[in-house]
Scaffold this motif. Structure first.
Motif, PDB file in Angstrom:
ATOM      1  N   UNK A   1      -9.691   2.003   7.970  1.00 11.56           N
ATOM      2  CA  UNK A   1     -10.190   2.210   6.606  1.00 11.56           C
ATOM      3  C   UNK A   1      -9.384   3.287   5.892  1.00 11.56           C
ATOM      4  N   UNK A   2      -9.082   4.376   6.561  1.00  7.68           N
ATOM      5  CA  UNK A   2      -8.335   5.467   5.924  1.00  7.68           C
ATOM      6  C   UNK A   2      -6.905   5.028   5.608  1.00  7.68           C
ATOM      7  N   UNK A   3      -6.274   4.307   6.507  1.00 10.33           N
ATOM      8  CA  UNK A   3      -4.921   3.802   6.231  1.00 10.33           C
ATOM      9  C   UNK A   3      -4.960   2.818   5.064  1.00 10.33           C
ATOM     10  N   UNK A   4      -5.925   1.921   5.070  1.00  7.60           N
ATOM     11  CA  UNK A   4      -6.062   0.976   3.964  1.00  7.60           C
ATOM     12  C   UNK A   4      -6.385   1.661   2.651  1.00  7.60           C
ATOM     13  N   UNK A   5      -7.204   2.688   2.706  1.00  8.07           N
ATOM     14  CA  UNK A   5      -7.553   3.472   1.518  1.00  8.07           C
ATOM     15  C   UNK A   5      -6.319   4.131   0.915  1.00  8.07           C
ATOM     16  N   UNK A   6      -5.518   4.763   1.751  1.00 10.04           N
ATOM     17  CA  UNK A   6      -4.303   5.427   1.267  1.00 10.04           C
ATOM     18  C   UNK A   6      -3.338   4.407   0.675  1.00 10.04           C
ATOM     19  N   UNK A   7      -3.171   3.283   1.347  1.00  6.88           N
ATOM     20  CA  UNK A   7      -2.274   2.248   0.834  1.00  6.88           C
ATOM     21  C   UNK A   7      -2.798   1.639  -0.469  1.00  6.88           C
ATOM     22  N   UNK A   8      -4.117   1.478  -0.598  1.00 10.28           N
ATOM     23  CA  UNK A   8      -4.690   0.935  -1.833  1.00 10.28           C
ATOM     24  C   UNK A   8      -4.476   1.886  -3.007  1.00 10.28           C
TER      25      UNK A   8
ATOM     26  N   UNK B   1      -1.579   3.260  -7.915  1.00  9.74           N
ATOM     27  CA  UNK B   1      -0.890   4.315  -8.648  1.00  9.74           C
ATOM     28  C   UNK B   1       0.558   3.979  -8.979  1.00  9.74           C
ATOM     29  N   UNK B   2       1.278   3.383  -8.045  1.00  7.07           N
ATOM     30  CA  UNK B   2       2.715   3.222  -8.223  1.00  7.07           C
ATOM     31  C   UNK B   2       3.173   1.787  -8.429  1.00  7.07           C
ATOM     32  N   UNK B   3       2.393   0.824  -8.008  1.00 11.49           N
ATOM     33  CA  UNK B   3       2.797  -0.577  -8.124  1.00 11.49           C
ATOM     34  C   UNK B   3       1.751  -1.386  -8.887  1.00 11.49           C
ATOM     35  N   UNK B   4       1.344  -0.898 -10.038  1.00 10.32           N
ATOM     36  CA  UNK B   4       0.261  -1.533 -10.791  1.00 10.32           C
ATOM     37  C   UNK B   4       0.623  -2.939 -11.262  1.00 10.32           C
ATOM     38  N   UNK B   5       1.900  -3.190 -11.522  1.00 13.33           N
ATOM     39  CA  UNK B   5       2.306  -4.523 -11.966  1.00 13.33           C
ATOM     40  C   UNK B   5       2.202  -5.556 -10.848  1.00 13.33           C
ATOM     41  N   UNK B   6       2.292  -5.100  -9.623  1.00 12.14           N
ATOM     42  CA  UNK B   6       2.208  -5.992  -8.461  1.00 12.14           C
ATOM     43  C   UNK B   6       0.929  -5.732  -7.676  1.00 12.14           C
ATOM     44  N   UNK B   7      -0.122  -5.417  -8.386  1.00  9.24           N
ATOM     45  CA  UNK B   7      -1.370  -4.992  -7.744  1.00  9.24           C
ATOM     46  C   UNK B   7      -1.962  -6.072  -6.852  1.00  9.24           C
ATOM     47  N   UNK B   8      -2.020  -7.312  -7.315  1.00  9.63           N
ATOM     48  CA  UNK B   8      -2.643  -8.384  -6.539  1.00  9.63           C
ATOM     49  C   UNK B   8      -1.909  -8.608  -5.225  1.00  9.63           C
TER      50      UNK B   8
END
Length: 122
Positions: free
Chosen positions: A7-14, A19-26
């Motif tokens: 969960x923590x790894x997924x949280x950080x990656x999400x 924050x940085x890849x909003x155009x490729x969010x999906x």
């Protein structure tokens, strides 16, 4: 049932995706959900659950970051920055945050289930 490491790894990656890849969010959320489910090694239901929790926490953290940016960083841009801008957009932002919470949980949960299935077959 909740594997906090996954969960923590997924949280950080999400949060990084938002924050940085909003155009490729999906696409980013698909990968992050899969990674979270795979790390969980808990089957389809466990992968779904862990990825959905990570997505929900990521949405909450991204919303808190938005609040800090609106309050502190936005005050340099005139009347629509700072507390004034946050107050004007507060009600509509609440609905957007709830929508993002559901969106992140569903997208990451589905691919987390696939990651959990693949991890449990080994």
């Amino acid at each position: 049932m909740t594997k906090w490491k996954a969960v923590i790894i997924g949280f950080i990656l999400a949060v990084i995706v938002k924050s940085f890849f909003a155009h490729y969010e999906f696409i980013g959320l698909l990968f992050v959900g899969f990674i979270t489910g795979y790390i969980a090694h808990d089957g389809a239901i466990g992968g779904l659950w862990n990825a959905a929790v990570a997505g929900a926490l990521g949405t909450i953290a991204a919303a808190i970051l938005f609040v800090f940016i609106a309050i502190f960083g936005g005050s340099l841009f005139g009347i629509f920055g700072g507390l004034t801008g946050f107050t004007l957009s507060g009600i509509s932002s609440l609905f957007i945050i709830i929508g993002d919470l559901i969106y992140y949980a569903i997208v990451m949960g589905i691919t987390g289930a696939f990651g959990g299935i693949i991890a449990s077959k080994k």
